[in-house]
Design an enzyme around this catalytic site. Structure first.
Site, PDB file in Angstrom:
ATOM      1  N   ASP A 102      -2.300  -9.176  10.079  1.00  0.00           N
ATOM      2  CA  ASP A 102      -3.211  -9.187  11.231  1.00  0.00           C
ATOM      3  C   ASP A 102      -2.444  -8.856  12.513  1.00  0.00           C
ATOM      4  OD1 ASP A 102      -5.170 -10.052   9.504  1.00  0.00           O
ATOM      5  OD2 ASP A 102      -4.888 -12.173   9.995  1.00  0.00           O
TER       6      ASP A 102
HETATM    7  N1  URA Z   1      -3.282 -14.041   5.876  1.00  0.00           N
HETATM    8  C1  URA Z   1      -3.848 -13.981   7.098  1.00  0.00           C
HETATM    9  O1  URA Z   1      -4.736 -14.725   7.418  1.00  0.00           O
HETATM   10  N2  URA Z   1      -3.370 -13.055   7.954  1.00  0.00           N
HETATM   11  C2  URA Z   1      -2.352 -12.222   7.669  1.00  0.00           C
HETATM   12  O2  URA Z   1      -1.961 -11.410   8.516  1.00  0.00           O
HETATM   13  C3  URA Z   1      -1.786 -12.303   6.401  1.00  0.00           C
HETATM   14  C4  URA Z   1      -2.272 -13.221   5.514  1.00  0.00           C
END
Ligand code: URA
Length: 235
Positions: A102
């Site tokens: 993310d």
């Molecule tokens: N899980 C999440 O919530 N975000 C990420 O970036 C990776 C795994």
């Protein structure tokens, strides 16, 4: 592949610089001086030398990147900086991030142009383990450890696969490590939401055999070692 393309992919110069170098008779193919940029070479067989030094063609490049927050895991984006904006001195121009973190997640991201390896690592059937370090708004308890072991409902067809939760600090703001073998959208955040808690900081610290080294700072990247590449390929 055309000789001028090969030479510029090997970082010898731009296509027009390479043309000049060829004219000045600095390049040999299998011992013979070649001046024509359009000459076709076989990168698996032909021996190309520049200034009497052999240029060994590497089809694939592999980098370990410590993603900072604030950039997206994509090759192009109209609004945000992408992870590829940080990867500047590659030989090939077709590299991409393997999977997504993310925008606000930091940590280990593999960057390569090896599509088959990426496909394998991301395949749900391969169950590649990914470990995250996170800060959690809420007291993480042994009950959560057991729930994550069994699998939690994050609103998908099936509950999550068994995940290993290690509590580093069980406080109003907890610190944990979580290993999952899937890669559902926002998976870690949604798993904590499922037990009434919120992830406030998330960082991936390992993926399969790759471990984010302490000395690789956010925004930095380095080539994978041959050993790391072999471990990934044989994973
Ligand atoms: N899980 C999440 O919530 N975000 C990420 O970036 C990776 C795994």
């Amino acid at each position: 592949m055309r000789l001028d393309k090969f030479l510029s992919e090997m970082g010898i110069g731009t296509r027009s610089e390479v043309k000049k170098l060829l004219k000045s008779q600095k390049v040999t193919v299998n011992g013979e001086t070649i001046t024509k940029p359009e000459t076709k070479i076989d990168t698996d067989k032909d021996i190309v030398c520049y200034n009497n030094k052999q240029l060994v063609y590497e089809k694939y490049e592999y980098y370990m990147f410590h993603k900072p927050a604030g950039c997206v895991s994509a090759t192009e984006d109209n609004i945000h900086k992408t992870v590829m904006d940080y990867i500047t001195d590659t030989v090939h121009d077709d590299l991409f991030p393997v999977g997504r973190l993310d925008i606000d997640t930091e940590g280990l991201l593999l960057i390569t142009n090896d599509g088959a390896l990426a496909h394998n690592l991301l395949s749900p059937a391969k169950h590649v383990a990914k470990t995250y370090y996170a800060k959690i708004d809420g007291m993480v308890t042994d009950e959560d450890v057991n729930l994550f072991k069994k699998g939690v409902d994050i609103g998908e067809e099936k509950p999550t696969k068994p995940a290993e939760l290690t509590i580093l600090k069980s406080k109003p703001i907890s610190e944990i490590e979580l290993t999952i073998t899937e890669g559902k959208f926002h998976q870690v955040k949604r798993m904590f939401e499922a037990v009434g808690k919120r992830v406030t900081y998330l960082k991936r610290i390992s993926m399969g055999p790759l471990v984010l080294p302490d000395d690789l700072k956010t925004g930095e990247y380095r080539k994978l070692t041959t050993e790391e590449i072999n471990l990934l390929i044989n994973n």
